[in-house]
Scaffold this motif. Sequence first.
Motif, mmCIF file in Angstrom:
data_model
loop_
_atom_site.group_PDB
_atom_site.id
_atom_site.type_symbol
_atom_site.label_atom_id
_atom_site.label_comp_id
_atom_site.label_asym_id
_atom_site.label_seq_id
_atom_site.Cartn_x
_atom_site.Cartn_y
_atom_site.Cartn_z
ATOM 1 N N TYR A 463 0.831 -1.209 0.000
ATOM 2 C CA TYR A 463 0.000 0.000 0.000
ATOM 3 C C TYR A 463 0.863 1.256 0.000
ATOM 4 O O TYR A 463 0.621 2.197 -0.780
ATOM 5 C CB TYR A 463 -0.936 -0.010 1.206
ATOM 6 N N LEU A 464 1.874 1.276 0.862
ATOM 7 C CA LEU A 464 2.734 2.459 0.914
ATOM 8 C C LEU A 464 3.561 2.568 -0.361
ATOM 9 O O LEU A 464 3.686 3.654 -0.948
ATOM 10 C CB LEU A 464 3.641 2.399 2.144
ATOM 11 N N GLY A 465 4.128 1.437 -0.807
ATOM 12 C CA GLY A 465 4.937 1.464 -2.020
ATOM 13 C C GLY A 465 4.142 1.922 -3.226
ATOM 14 O O GLY A 465 4.588 2.763 -4.009
ATOM 15 N N TYR A 466 2.938 1.383 -3.388
ATOM 16 C CA TYR A 466 2.086 1.771 -4.512
ATOM 17 C C TYR A 466 1.710 3.248 -4.434
ATOM 18 O O TYR A 466 1.711 3.964 -5.446
ATOM 19 C CB TYR A 466 0.819 0.916 -4.524
ATOM 20 N N SER A 467 1.379 3.706 -3.220
ATOM 21 C CA SER A 467 0.995 5.110 -3.065
ATOM 22 C C SER A 467 2.148 6.028 -3.451
ATOM 23 O O SER A 467 1.948 7.053 -4.124
ATOM 24 C CB SER A 467 0.552 5.377 -1.620
ATOM 25 N N TRP A 468 3.355 5.673 -3.031
ATOM 26 C CA TRP A 468 4.517 6.480 -3.410
ATOM 27 C C TRP A 468 4.701 6.478 -4.926
ATOM 28 O O TRP A 468 4.951 7.515 -5.537
ATOM 29 C CB TRP A 468 5.762 5.939 -2.723
ATOM 30 N N ALA A 480 11.618 -1.156 -4.091
ATOM 31 C CA ALA A 480 12.173 -2.180 -3.202
ATOM 32 C C ALA A 480 11.097 -2.730 -2.268
ATOM 33 O O ALA A 480 11.039 -3.937 -2.003
ATOM 34 C CB ALA A 480 13.329 -1.591 -2.390
ATOM 35 N N MET A 481 10.227 -1.859 -1.773
ATOM 36 C CA MET A 481 9.136 -2.306 -0.898
ATOM 37 C C MET A 481 8.208 -3.269 -1.642
ATOM 38 O O MET A 481 7.843 -4.321 -1.118
ATOM 39 C CB MET A 481 8.317 -1.100 -0.423
ATOM 40 N N ILE A 482 7.836 -2.881 -2.851
ATOM 41 C CA ILE A 482 6.874 -3.705 -3.585
ATOM 42 C C ILE A 482 7.507 -5.022 -3.999
ATOM 43 O O ILE A 482 6.856 -6.077 -3.965
ATOM 44 C CB ILE A 482 6.329 -2.932 -4.797
ATOM 45 N N TRP A 501 3.290 -1.361 -12.087
ATOM 46 C CA TRP A 501 3.096 0.080 -12.168
ATOM 47 C C TRP A 501 4.361 0.833 -11.756
ATOM 48 O O TRP A 501 4.691 1.882 -12.321
ATOM 49 C CB TRP A 501 1.913 0.481 -11.294
ATOM 50 N N ALA A 502 5.087 0.278 -10.785
ATOM 51 C CA ALA A 502 6.357 0.895 -10.390
ATOM 52 C C ALA A 502 7.364 0.827 -11.542
ATOM 53 O O ALA A 502 8.066 1.815 -11.825
ATOM 54 C CB ALA A 502 6.918 0.192 -9.157
ATOM 55 N N PHE A 503 7.422 -0.303 -12.219
ATOM 56 C CA PHE A 503 8.306 -0.406 -13.377
ATOM 57 C C PHE A 503 7.923 0.639 -14.436
ATOM 58 O O PHE A 503 8.782 1.268 -15.065
ATOM 59 C CB PHE A 503 8.238 -1.810 -13.983
ATOM 60 N N TYR A 504 6.645 0.812 -14.651
ATOM 61 C CA TYR A 504 6.169 1.788 -15.636
ATOM 62 C C TYR A 504 6.596 3.203 -15.250
ATOM 63 O O TYR A 504 7.073 3.973 -16.084
ATOM 64 C CB TYR A 504 4.643 1.694 -15.726
ATOM 65 N N LYS A 505 6.428 3.545 -13.974
ATOM 66 C CA LYS A 505 6.801 4.875 -13.519
ATOM 67 C C LYS A 505 8.306 5.116 -13.641
ATOM 68 O O LYS A 505 8.761 6.258 -13.793
ATOM 69 C CB LYS A 505 6.373 5.077 -12.064
ATOM 70 N N LEU A 506 9.063 4.030 -13.563
ATOM 71 C CA LEU A 506 10.517 4.127 -13.706
ATOM 72 C C LEU A 506 10.960 3.976 -15.158
ATOM 73 O O LEU A 506 12.152 3.861 -15.444
ATOM 74 C CB LEU A 506 11.201 3.066 -12.832
ATOM 75 N N ASP A 507 9.993 3.952 -16.080
ATOM 76 C CA ASP A 507 10.240 3.846 -17.520
ATOM 77 C C ASP A 507 10.915 2.515 -17.900
ATOM 78 O O ASP A 507 11.636 2.438 -18.898
ATOM 79 C CB ASP A 507 11.089 5.030 -18.012
#
Length: 582
Positions: A463-468, A480-482, A501-507
């Motif tokens: 939850y925190l990782g996704y929100s960030w 790293a959290m996710i 989604w984190a990978f996407y945000k990091l391109d």
Amino acid sequence: MAPKGAAFARSSGANVRNLIVRPLCALIVLALSVPFAMSASAQTSILGPRNTSAVGAYLAGLAALENLEARRAASFFMQAAEKEWDNPIYVGQTFLAYLLAGQINDATSIAQHVLDLNPNDELARLTLGAVALKQRRYTSAEQILSRVPEASLIGVTAGIMRAWTAVGDGRTSQANAILETLGQGGFEDFLLFHRAIMADLGGDRAAAIALSTQAREMDPFVPRIAEANIRILANAGRFEDAQAVLDSFAEEGVEHPVVDSLRADVAAGRRPGLFAENVQAGAAEMLHGLGTALAQDGSIELGVGLLRLAAYLDPDSPVIALTLGELLSTFGRYEDADKLFASVPAGSPLHVTSLIRLAENYDLEGDRNIAISRLQNLITAYPENKEAYGVLGDLLRYDQRWAEAARAYTGIIDRLDPPRPRDWRFYYVRGIAYERAKHWGAAEADFLAALDLNPEHPDVLNYLGYSWVDRGENLTEALAMIERAVELAPRNGYIIDSLGWAFYKLDRIEEAIATLERAARILPANAEINDHLGDVYWSAGREREAMFQWRIAISVDDEGDVAERARPKLVNGLDPDAPIGD
């Protein structure tokens, strides 16, 4: 993805379901192997010559029993049995329905006929044995129960009940011999608890102390085991040892109203009385423990049957009433459940818990406003009851009344002195409420506090990782959290979506595609995941596939938030100037 419905445990302060003795693996295996209820088609196929009326009543009874409408089922089955009194299926199902309805006298009246038609019906024999035990006809109970083979779960249950009959008859050595035999079948850990309370009732104080302490050391935070150990120690005048057990609960952050109710007596040096006041209560405790374990493991009918026998043997037990009420409520039998909850007397440590359950049933029946109002009244009357705050917070959160939910959870957090590792969940659910109420600073602080208490919980990490990630903040730490959350819960589609989604945000588009496709395979019709997958497809130049995913997201979105976000993409994609194919 941050899960929208992250459920708060039903009992933040008093989980009645945890009152049972820890079910053994052997118990579960035996429970699953009990040939208790045939399917309707199997039963119908072995019927002899049919009377249409009898068959119709029988099938109607099966349909009623499927929903635990036991009284209605009993009426139908009896109609069938009266037509064909020598049909073992009709008569057996009539007996079963009476038992599940708690109509023990009616079940008993037909149980002997069940055995005449089918001498191998173990549940009918167990019921007759329980009735004899209730009536203190211990020799008769022993004779009835000894005819149940110990190879099945009902046989083990009958064996423990035989041991209780021996205690009632003053034959403690024989009771121990019976339990010794049963323990060789893999039940020794479970039987320690019953050895302890049998010794206590039989006056063997030294054995009771040793056995109850051993049982508690094996399962230190099971409330029923702890209660028995505390009572046995305090009754022997060992108040410091009893207080140490209470302190260990407090240090771990475990709370339970029955255990907590012993604090005043122990602190004042008063003996709190026996755990099981008589043989009937002891046997009822055994049936309660096994019945609850079976119901939790999926053997609902047998579990309810044992719980009904437990309530028959010890009708004044609030623990049994609450457990049975919760089970019936799960199956939508709210009226029956409410009667059980209402039976808990005002002087019981579980009285407030019963009032909370009554309020929850209003919500389950579709009247959330009354449920919320009742819980608010309970908090006014019992301002220190954490469970009432927790359940109120849940209902407000389910109703998307985020700010009010956060205030309710604050009622718990303000009463944590100090917070313990088990208390992470209170900060987590309040963090969800704050995040949905657009108070990100407060939400972030709560998620971090939850991680301080429980650093390895995948839901909080996610939850925190996704929100960030969604906010474009702390992306490296969020990733790293996710990733750690995925390691801890590798089949959780929501958490895998967060990673994509984190990978996407990091391109890191190719990694995002592979990860989100994996999430979509696990949760193939999830609006959020399909929307995310559409976004990464578009970024990879796969416009047609992106459009397809967005259309899926719109079609499966029940709440409308994702659809509102996705519809403009069907016109302009992610780039207003990009050409759109047909």
